[in-house]
Design a protein around this motif. Structure first.
Motif, PDB file in Angstrom:
ATOM      1  N   LYS A 128      28.179 -19.062  51.080  1.00 49.02           N
ATOM      2  CA  LYS A 128      26.521 -19.252  51.452  1.00 49.02           C
ATOM      3  C   LYS A 128      25.743 -19.993  50.194  1.00 49.02           C
ATOM      4  N   LEU A 129      26.493 -19.990  48.988  1.00 49.95           N
ATOM      5  CA  LEU A 129      25.872 -20.821  47.973  1.00 49.95           C
ATOM      6  C   LEU A 129      26.228 -22.538  48.077  1.00 49.95           C
ATOM      7  N   LEU A 130      27.789 -22.432  48.349  1.00 50.82           N
ATOM      8  CA  LEU A 130      28.097 -23.987  48.337  1.00 50.82           C
ATOM      9  C   LEU A 130      27.806 -24.530  49.701  1.00 50.82           C
ATOM     10  N   LEU A 131      27.421 -23.925  50.621  1.00 50.22           N
ATOM     11  CA  LEU A 131      27.198 -24.411  51.974  1.00 50.22           C
ATOM     12  C   LEU A 131      25.785 -24.422  51.858  1.00 50.22           C
ATOM     13  N   ASP A 132      24.806 -23.909  51.105  1.00 52.30           N
ATOM     14  CA  ASP A 132      23.423 -23.759  51.178  1.00 52.30           C
ATOM     15  C   ASP A 132      23.066 -23.169  52.408  1.00 52.30           C
ATOM     16  N   THR A 133      23.358 -22.054  52.873  1.00 53.79           N
ATOM     17  CA  THR A 133      23.107 -21.527  54.136  1.00 53.79           C
ATOM     18  C   THR A 133      22.994 -19.967  53.924  1.00 53.79           C
ATOM     19  N   LYS A 134      22.140 -19.297  55.029  1.00 51.98           N
ATOM     20  CA  LYS A 134      22.025 -17.829  55.078  1.00 51.98           C
ATOM     21  C   LYS A 134      23.082 -17.150  56.199  1.00 51.98           C
ATOM     22  N   PRO A 146      31.686 -30.513  54.865  1.00 48.91           N
ATOM     23  CA  PRO A 146      31.351 -31.417  53.585  1.00 48.91           C
ATOM     24  C   PRO A 146      30.652 -30.667  52.632  1.00 48.91           C
ATOM     25  N   LEU A 147      31.269 -30.541  51.277  1.00 51.45           N
ATOM     26  CA  LEU A 147      30.400 -30.194  50.508  1.00 51.45           C
ATOM     27  C   LEU A 147      29.081 -30.633  49.938  1.00 51.45           C
ATOM     28  N   ASN A 148      27.852 -29.679  49.811  1.00 51.87           N
ATOM     29  CA  ASN A 148      26.611 -30.087  49.663  1.00 51.87           C
ATOM     30  C   ASN A 148      26.330 -30.326  48.225  1.00 51.87           C
ATOM     31  N   SER A 149      26.868 -31.159  47.654  1.00 47.68           N
ATOM     32  CA  SER A 149      26.631 -31.420  46.245  1.00 47.68           C
ATOM     33  C   SER A 149      26.902 -32.797  45.941  1.00 47.68           C
TER      34      SER A 149
END
Ligand code: URA
Length: 190
Positions: A128-134, A146-149
């Motif tokens: 959830k953290l690295l994909l910025d999702t709930k 894709p990495l959200n960074s």
């Protein structure tokens, strides 16, 4: 000049940016090949990891080592293993949002310096953290993202179950995790 991973690790060993610093035996920064194609990210150190100063050295780690060898053909020295938070949360509670926020720059620097082809997020927390999702891991897994960074634009994220979930008795989950790791093998051998 930018620091090496070993230098960043030495800096992190002195970190007191959140309250987890007070309860830890030592910082569990990460281990493995600093130029690995493959990086695993778990949640945070448990009791054994806190004692040894190394990630995934308890029962979950033994299972991770076995699945990694059987499905990807790699040992832990050939990849890099880290966690979202580098210090053990007391009583194995979930890390608090402010602890995750304080620790995140260490993870970002690890990803930036290692620049892996694939990051495997183990379980809900890191996925959830690295994909910025709930969205939960059961729905997330089965696909590459894709990495959200901004620090490592070409890196692919492959979310899968945390090995602790498999140890709790997930036969179906183990089969699904194995198939995720087969996709990891394909992604790193492209
Ligand atoms: N669980 C984690 O998420 N990380 C470890 O290092 C050990 C157990």
């Amino acid at each position: 000049m930018s620091l090496t991973l070993a230098e960043v690790s030495a800096e992190a060993a002195e970190c007191t940016k959140c309250e987890l610093a007070r309860g830890r035996t030592q910082v569990v920064f990460g281990m493995g090949d600093p130029s690995a194609d493959l990086m695993f990210v778990g949640e945070g150190p448990g009791a054994e990891e806190d004692r040894q100063g190394l990630p995934f050295v308890g029962r979950s780690g033994k299972l991770l080592d076995r699945l990694m060898a059987e499905e990807i053909g790699l040992s832990r020295d050939q990849c890099y293993i880290a966690n979202v938070v580098k210090c053990r949360p007391p009583d194995n509670r979930d890390p608090k949002p402010e602890e995750v926020a304080a620790c995140r720059p260490w993870l970002e620097r690890q990803i930036q310096l290692i620049a892996p082809t694939v990051v495997v997020t183990l379980g809900n927390f890191s996925s959830k953290l690295l994909l910025d999702t709930k969205t939960g891991i059961t729905k997330l897994r089965g696909q590459n993202y894709p990495l959200n960074s901004p620090v490592s634009a070409d890196t692919v994220v492959i979310p899968t179950y945390h090995p602790a979930a498999i140890l709790r008795g997930g036969g179906l989950q183990e089969a699904q995790m194995r198939s995720d790791l087969v996709r990891v093998r394909m992604a790193i051998s492209r």
